[in-house]
Design an enzyme around this catalytic site. Structure first.
Site, PDB file in Angstrom:
ATOM      1  N   LYS A 165      34.833  45.385  79.476  1.00  0.00           N
ATOM      2  CA  LYS A 165      33.990  45.186  80.590  1.00  0.00           C
ATOM      3  C   LYS A 165      34.810  44.997  81.756  1.00  0.00           C
ATOM      4  O   LYS A 165      35.785  44.492  82.311  1.00  0.00           O
ATOM      5  CB  LYS A 165      34.125  43.779  80.303  1.00  0.00           C
TER       6      LYS A 165
HETATM    7  N1  PMP Z   1      25.720  43.393  79.074  1.00  0.00           N
HETATM    8  C1  PMP Z   1      26.454  43.499  80.090  1.00  0.00           C
HETATM    9  C2  PMP Z   1      26.331  45.516  81.256  1.00  0.00           C
HETATM   10  C3  PMP Z   1      26.864  42.616  80.825  1.00  0.00           C
HETATM   11  O1  PMP Z   1      27.854  42.993  82.137  1.00  0.00           O
HETATM   12  C4  PMP Z   1      26.525  41.598  80.546  1.00  0.00           C
HETATM   13  C5  PMP Z   1      27.180  40.509  80.759  1.00  0.00           C
HETATM   14  N2  PMP Z   1      28.822  40.269  80.616  1.00  0.00           N
HETATM   15  C6  PMP Z   1      26.154  41.290  79.285  1.00  0.00           C
HETATM   16  C7  PMP Z   1      25.746  42.432  78.575  1.00  0.00           C
HETATM   17  C8  PMP Z   1      25.946  39.743  78.191  1.00  0.00           C
HETATM   18  O2  PMP Z   1      27.434  39.934  77.932  1.00  0.00           O
HETATM   19  P1  PMP Z   1      27.749  37.983  77.500  1.00  0.00           P
HETATM   20  O3  PMP Z   1      26.688  37.248  76.881  1.00  0.00           O
HETATM   21  O4  PMP Z   1      28.890  38.262  77.692  1.00  0.00           O
HETATM   22  O5  PMP Z   1      27.913  37.176  79.431  1.00  0.00           O
END
Ligand code: PMP
Length: 317
Positions: free
Chosen positions: A160
């Site tokens: 991320k």
């Molecule tokens: N995909 C992307 C590209 C994201 O940025 C996020 C947000 N973090 C998610 C999926 C969902 O992940 P999470 O449930 O860990 O927030």
């Protein structure tokens, strides 16, 4: 939506005033996207504010840094404490918490010395529902974006990092320009991947499907929570390649994400999903998810981290 400022920000180990948390315009991350970050929510619960899956988020933060061989000069434990402190010291009942580590000022070349330490901040502020309060109940209208997700072996989807979010901007703009709430992106092979900031789930004939990680998907913490909760409710959950047309033929669809939470999708490319209303399985999972914070759902996984309130005075520099 404008950010709702809080009094304090944790920056490189100190607690500073929100307005003093500034970086130089020649900061590396500003030019090249060289940062990693997390988005974490703290919810108001009957026992006070509770951070959802804090250690899982911070584990992913350090994993994102590992892929890029970034040198984060704090331990996971120290940064978890910074997250708790920022909710606590800003006296937030609920919050969106944003830890970010970035290559700062001093080097302009693409590859600064490998041992260079990243700057690290933890920001916490109040933030309502990402796609709009009414969408949690009524669902969102989405399109399939003309932009694809990042290709394998280009920008790693499991990390991320700041730079990952340029395609997300294109995908969001595609949706907004055409009057949709949000868009679904396909991977470079044309299979369903995810939203610009959300994972996606599809329900057909009582089985729940979500794309596996090799379709350029972030390993979402909410995605993982929903899989575990759906299993507990007795549903079969399959991580499976999803062709675009299966979106149109789904009985139910929903997005998951920390910012977005659990949001029903009521149409794709102007085709109604099911009867165009949030379906029963989506609603059950949504109720179960939000129930974690009201106490209706037992937190049998130990996902809630209650924030202690310190009586000692703030450390201000
Ligand atoms: N995909 C992307 C590209 C994201 O940025 C996020 C947000 N973090 C998610 C999926 C969902 O992940 P999470 O449930 O860990 O927030």
């Amino acid at each position: 939506m404008l950010v709702k400022e809080a009094p304090y920000i944790w920056h490189n180990g100190d607690v500073i005033r929100w307005q003093d948390a500034k970086v130089h315009v020649l900061s590396h991350a500003l030019h090249y996207g060289t940062s990693v970050f997390e988005g974490i929510r703290a919810y108001h619960t009957p026992k006070g504010p509770a951070i959802f899956r804090l250690s899982d988020h911070m584990k992913r933060f350090f994993e994102s840094a590992k892929v890029y061989r970034f040198n984060v000069p704090f331990s996971q434990q120290e940064l978890e404490k910074a997250c708790i402190d920022m909710v606590d010291q800003n006296e937030l009942k609920s919050a969106y918490i944003r830890p970010v580590a970035f290559l700062g000022y001093g080097h302009v070349g693409l590859l600064p010395p490998m041992d260079l330490e990243l700057d690290v901040s933890v920001i916490a502020f109040e933030w309502g529902s990402y796609l709009g309060e009414s969408t949690l109940e009524h669902g969102v209208d989405v399109c399939v974006s003309s932009w694809n997700r990042i290709a394998p072996n280009t920008v790693p989807a499991m990390a991320k990092a700041g730079g990952n979010y340029l395609p997300s901007r294109l995908i969001c703009m595609d949706a907004k320009r055409n009057g949709y709430h949000e868009a679904i992106a396909l991977d470079t092979q044309g299979f369903v991947s995810e939203g610009p900031g959300e994972n996606i789930f599809l329900i057909r004939d009582g089985v729940i499907y979500t794309p596996p990680l090799h379709h350029s998907v972030l390993a979402g913490i909410t995605r993982d929570s929903v899989i575990k909760m759906a299993n507990k409710y007795g549903y079969e959950v399959q991580e499976k390649t999803i062709p675009r047309e299966m979106l149109y033929l789904a009985d139910e669809l929903f997005f998951t994400g920390t910012a977005a939470e659990v949001v029903p999708i009521r149409s794709v490319d102007k085709l109604e999903i099911g009867d165009g209303k949030p379906g029963p399985i989506t609603k059950q999972i949504q109720r179960g998810f939000f129930g974690l914070f009201t106490g209706e759902t037992e937190d049998e996984w130990g996902w809630l981290e209650h924030t202690p309130r310190h009586e000692d005075s703030l450390l201000l520099i």
